[in-house]
Design an enzyme around this catalytic site. Sequence first.
Site, PDB file in Angstrom:
ATOM      1  CB  SER A 130      28.533  30.368  41.307  1.00  0.00           C
ATOM      2  OG  SER A 130      28.615  31.026  42.558  1.00  0.00           O
ATOM      3  CE1 TYR A 154      32.772  35.328  45.525  1.00  0.00           C
ATOM      4  CE2 TYR A 154      31.062  33.649  45.436  1.00  0.00           C
ATOM      5  CZ  TYR A 154      31.559  34.876  45.044  1.00  0.00           C
ATOM      6  OH  TYR A 154      30.835  35.652  44.166  1.00  0.00           O
ATOM      7  CB  THR A 180      35.759  35.367  43.243  1.00  0.00           C
ATOM      8  OG1 THR A 180      35.058  34.774  42.150  1.00  0.00           O
ATOM      9  CG2 THR A 180      35.268  36.790  43.438  1.00  0.00           C
ATOM     10  CE  LYS A 250      33.801  36.603  37.984  1.00  0.00           C
ATOM     11  NZ  LYS A 250      33.368  37.516  39.062  1.00  0.00           N
ATOM     12  CG  HIS A 274      31.560  40.517  42.019  1.00  0.00           C
ATOM     13  ND1 HIS A 274      32.461  39.587  42.471  1.00  0.00           N
ATOM     14  CD2 HIS A 274      30.339  40.024  42.337  1.00  0.00           C
ATOM     15  CE1 HIS A 274      31.813  38.585  43.049  1.00  0.00           C
ATOM     16  NE2 HIS A 274      30.520  38.831  42.978  1.00  0.00           N
ATOM     17  N   GLY A 306      31.450  41.547  32.168  1.00  0.00           N
ATOM     18  CA  GLY A 306      30.857  42.840  32.500  1.00  0.00           C
ATOM     19  C   GLY A 306      30.493  43.672  31.294  1.00  0.00           C
TER      20      GLY A 306
END
Length: 369
Positions: A130, A154, A180, A250, A274, A306
Amino acid sequence: MTVQGFNFFSLLFFSSRFPEPLSAMAMVCLSDFEAYAKKYLPKIAWDFFAAGADDCSTRDENILAYKRIRFRPRMLRDVSMMDIRTKLLGTEISFPVGIAPTGFHQLAWPDGEKSTARAAKAMNTCYIASTYSTCTLEEISAAAPGGLQWFQLYIHRNRAVSQQLVQRAEALGFQALVLTADLPYTGKRRDDVRNGFRLPPHMKLKNLEGAFEGDDCSEYGLPPNSLDPSVTWNDIYWLRSLTHLPIVIKGILTKEDAELAVRHGVQGIIVSNHGGRQLDGGPATIDALVEVVEAVQGRVEVYLDGGIRKGSDVLKALALGAKCVFIGRPALWGLAYKGEEGLQDVLRILQDEFRLSMALAGKRFSGCL
């Protein structure tokens, strides 16, 4: 005050952990790791990891939706030999479960993302690191040299920050860029608001250190409104100008966006909401998967995250068209239990359950689902 590399706050943060021998607990399924993490993580850390947006209905539906899906198993199929390997963008992994991008791994374990990277390499699977890691990209790469690592991005208002991250990741050998798409603003996570969530003083967003010097970093370690809400599909072309890495997007949940993703030249799609942390009331990812798979018609690889809690969930996702699934919260529970070793345990349980589910359903090869 520093003691053997940890400051005093860090020692306090982890001092309540492991009050009984870890070997005394039988860790049989992912729910056991969840129960352990909930019991022993500091409340503010557990609440952050567990949080969903608003009423948490989408977070919970991610799990419940799997329970409504039923198999049609076939018998007498000779499942004496099994092959559960698959490939992600041409690179083989041991089974179709990777580690989704989640932030702040040091909230779960002192070594943070370095332990995550080592566990992923040990299990020969993919780890998506991340932007909001508490270890640098350099530390993550060095912790597991030769491991399959992708970088999740991001896009911030300060585009130079994002550009530098992309170029660092490529130079370090990360093998894909994961954009994302579902976070122009942060969803409302009520427990974080109630807790006044902030990173402990000894933890930093290491990849962004110095990027927001002098700003009030009160929102998840960042200045409020630092994300760029003006991002559009055309920014795929901007990213393409920065890197030769394949781009995976994503956060896709509809056929319309899946078609746009293909049209804009991405190499992969992660069907994701998310973890139910953004828009509450959207579809469970397993329910959205079918229309995305039908829309892309095999032109790009489709993955899902998820709600994966059992090996049979993995099988259901593959049967509905996913190439691979990624786990978020369960990876953090594994870290909270025993760091790198605990995360390997989580992955191994999923691997064994997936293999067993395949055999009981009459399938020998994960690639032919």
